[in-house]
Design an enzyme around this catalytic site. Structure first.
Site, PDB file in Angstrom:
ATOM      1  N   GLY A   1     -76.473  41.999-110.471  1.00 40.40           N
ATOM      2  CA  GLY A   1     -77.701  41.241-110.243  1.00 40.40           C
ATOM      3  C   GLY A   1     -78.053  40.935-108.806  1.00 40.40           C
ATOM      4  O   GLY A   1     -78.896  40.071-108.550  1.00 40.40           O
TER       5      GLY A   1
ATOM      6  N   LYS B   1     -63.071  50.622-111.026  1.00 44.09           N
ATOM      7  CA  LYS B   1     -64.225  49.822-111.455  1.00 44.09           C
ATOM      8  C   LYS B   1     -64.006  49.224-112.836  1.00 44.09           C
ATOM      9  O   LYS B   1     -63.816  49.940-113.819  1.00 44.09           O
ATOM     10  CB  LYS B   1     -65.495  50.681-111.452  1.00 44.09           C
TER      11      LYS B   1
ATOM     12  N   GLY C   1     -77.452  47.490-107.826  1.00 43.48           N
ATOM     13  CA  GLY C   1     -77.867  48.599-108.659  1.00 43.48           C
ATOM     14  C   GLY C   1     -79.292  48.539-109.144  1.00 43.48           C
ATOM     15  O   GLY C   1     -80.197  49.201-108.603  1.00 43.48           O
TER      16      GLY C   1
ATOM     17  N   LYS D   1     -73.854  58.882-108.684  1.00 46.29           N
ATOM     18  CA  LYS D   1     -73.877  58.716-110.148  1.00 46.29           C
ATOM     19  C   LYS D   1     -72.588  59.295-110.752  1.00 46.29           C
ATOM     20  O   LYS D   1     -72.074  60.296-110.264  1.00 46.29           O
ATOM     21  CB  LYS D   1     -75.100  59.492-110.646  1.00 46.29           C
TER      22      LYS D   1
ATOM     23  N   CYS E   1     -66.097  53.752-118.958  1.00 47.94           N
ATOM     24  CA  CYS E   1     -66.830  54.664-119.842  1.00 47.94           C
ATOM     25  C   CYS E   1     -65.981  54.995-121.069  1.00 47.94           C
ATOM     26  O   CYS E   1     -64.755  55.019-120.998  1.00 47.94           O
ATOM     27  CB  CYS E   1     -67.285  55.924-119.114  1.00 47.94           C
TER      28      CYS E   1
HETATM   29  C1  FMN Z   1     -79.250  53.159-115.369  1.00 46.51           C
HETATM   30  C2  FMN Z   1     -77.851  52.796-114.964  1.00 46.51           C
HETATM   31  C3  FMN Z   1     -76.884  53.798-114.852  1.00 46.51           C
HETATM   32  C4  FMN Z   1     -75.573  53.465-114.488  1.00 46.51           C
HETATM   33  N1  FMN Z   1     -74.653  54.470-114.352  1.00 46.51           N
HETATM   34  C5  FMN Z   1     -73.383  54.161-113.941  1.00 46.51           C
HETATM   35  C6  FMN Z   1     -72.424  55.195-113.697  1.00 46.51           C
HETATM   36  O1  FMN Z   1     -72.729  56.397-113.774  1.00 46.51           O
HETATM   37  N2  FMN Z   1     -71.157  54.816-113.347  1.00 46.51           N
HETATM   38  C7  FMN Z   1     -70.797  53.488-113.198  1.00 46.51           C
HETATM   39  O2  FMN Z   1     -69.634  53.195-112.868  1.00 46.51           O
HETATM   40  N3  FMN Z   1     -71.708  52.501-113.370  1.00 46.51           N
HETATM   41  C8  FMN Z   1     -72.979  52.803-113.732  1.00 46.51           C
HETATM   42  N4  FMN Z   1     -73.911  51.800-113.881  1.00 46.51           N
HETATM   43  C9  FMN Z   1     -73.513  50.388-113.621  1.00 46.51           C
HETATM   44  C10 FMN Z   1     -73.902  49.961-112.197  1.00 46.51           C
HETATM   45  O3  FMN Z   1     -73.255  50.768-111.228  1.00 46.51           O
HETATM   46  C11 FMN Z   1     -73.574  48.473-111.960  1.00 46.51           C
HETATM   47  O4  FMN Z   1     -72.187  48.291-112.216  1.00 46.51           O
HETATM   48  C12 FMN Z   1     -74.361  47.536-112.872  1.00 46.51           C
HETATM   49  O5  FMN Z   1     -75.686  48.003-113.027  1.00 46.51           O
HETATM   50  C13 FMN Z   1     -74.379  46.089-112.350  1.00 46.51           C
HETATM   51  O6  FMN Z   1     -75.051  45.976-111.113  1.00 46.51           O
HETATM   52  P1  FMN Z   1     -76.620  45.552-110.997  1.00 46.51           P
HETATM   53  O7  FMN Z   1     -76.801  44.325-111.828  1.00 46.51           O
HETATM   54  O8  FMN Z   1     -76.860  45.345-109.522  1.00 46.51           O
HETATM   55  O9  FMN Z   1     -77.413  46.703-111.536  1.00 46.51           O
HETATM   56  C14 FMN Z   1     -75.222  52.104-114.237  1.00 46.51           C
HETATM   57  C15 FMN Z   1     -76.209  51.111-114.339  1.00 46.51           C
HETATM   58  C16 FMN Z   1     -77.511  51.440-114.686  1.00 46.51           C
HETATM   59  C17 FMN Z   1     -78.540  50.338-114.770  1.00 46.51           C
END
Ligand code: FMN
Length: 303
Positions: free
Chosen positions: A244, A165, A265, A45, A130
């Site tokens: 996704g 990223k 994720g 995280k 961020c």
């Molecule tokens: C609850 C949550 C917290 C996240 N926290 C971070 C983070 O701390 N740092 C980051 O680079 N991306 C963070 N993300 C983004 C994910 O790493 C990822 O880029 C995004 O969810 C797309 O992938 P997915 O559709 O498989 O979830 C977070 C996503 C979610 C849902």
């Protein structure tokens, strides 16, 4: 059995499966559900220098096939995370990736240097999606020139591979990707969440205190796949694709459009052992489609 290993240039992973930052805690929370050694790598995280409480609730809102989040990068701060990583490093041989955040360029560089110095950390992922508080909520990934400056600064402070990223909310993600590459990024990862709005009709207000939130999950897969495809055609460095992914077939689609590896994720929240199933599906699909290695199909989408 098919060859699942993938080449990131600076290192080889035994398979392309990497849990995404913010959805896999600090790794050990998921050890009751799987042997962490089955993963290609894992991303922790996001972390800032100091501890942060994150945003007030509500922080999550489900949408059809997706999830909006406004966690606000809550976390224990760099000192505490170093202890956690020492523990995690003793518990798994899977490469550990630290997701680095900063409120300004100096903090990004400082946090990156702290974790790059740890022997347990294999590489860093720079979360330039961020918000930069000093600039009123703008994130560096929205601007190719800022991305160049920041990546160059961070690279000068570390001696480990750097994954940058990217945000899907940039007007021109390819320009940002190229800037990161020119500044010395070793790889790119994309995408972070898409900005979305949830409305509470009864209260006639936004659901989230910050009004906008980040959308992830299957709802974003076609959008993310398109961005990964576009960026892969325009850069030389490896791209880690995400958005996704919930199945072995999804993984193959990302590799086919050019990704070298993938992250998954949101699926971890509804299915903590998702990695085990996705890995089994990937092997089965490769066998069914007679794919002997992932290198064989990487970037081979015919258009
Ligand atoms: C609850 C949550 C917290 C996240 N926290 C971070 C983070 O701390 N740092 C980051 O680079 N991306 C963070 N993300 C983004 C994910 O790493 C990822 O880029 C995004 O969810 C797309 O992938 P997915 O559709 O498989 O979830 C977070 C996503 C979610 C849902």
């Amino acid at each position: 059995m098919a060859d699942l290993s993938v080449d990131l240039g600076f290192c080889r992973l035994k398979n392309p499966l990497i849990p995404a930052s913010g959805t896999f805690g600090y790794g050990e929370e998921f050890s009751p559900f799987m042997d962490l050694d089955i993963l290609g790598a894992l991303v922790l995280k996001g972390i800032y220098k100091d501890a942060r409480p994150g945003n007030p609730p509500p922080r999550l809102c489900e949408t059809p096939a997706g999830l909006l989040n406004s966690i606000g990068l809550a976390g224990p701060g760099a000192d505490e995370l170093q202890n956690v990583i020492r523990h995690l490093g003793a518990a798994t041989r899977t490469p550990i990736i630290v997701n680095v955040c900063g409120q300004d360029d100096g903090e990004f560089a400082e946090v990156a240097a702290i974790f790059a110095a740890m022997p347990e950390v294999a590489m860093l992922e720079l979360n330039i999606s961020c918000p930069n508080v000093k600039k009123g909520g703008v994130c560096p990934a929205q601007d190719d020139k800022h991305t160049f400056r920041l990546v160059k600064l961070v690279k000068a402070h570390i001696n480990k591979p750097l994954i940058v990223k990217l945000s899907p909310n940039a007007v021109d993600i390819v320009a940002v990707a190229r800037s990161a590459q020119e500044a010395g990024a070793d790889a790119l990862s994309l995408v972070n969440t898409f900005l979305g709005l949830a409305v509470d009709l009864e209260k006639r207000r936004p659901v989230f205190a910050n009004t906008l939130a980040g959308l992830s999950g299957p709802a974003i897969k076609p959008l993310a796949l398109k961005l990964v495809w576009e960026v892969c055609r325009q850069v030389r460095i490896p791209v880690i694709g995400m958005g996704g992914i919930t199945s072995g077939r999804d993984v193959l689609e990302y590799i086919l459009v050019g990704a070298a590896a993938v992250q998954f994720g949101t699926v971890n929240f509804c299915e903590p052992a998702a990695a085990v199933r996705i890995l089994a599906e990937l092997e089965k699909e490769m066998e069914r489609l007679q794919i002997n290695s992932l290198a064989e199909i990487k970037g081979k989408l015919q258009v």
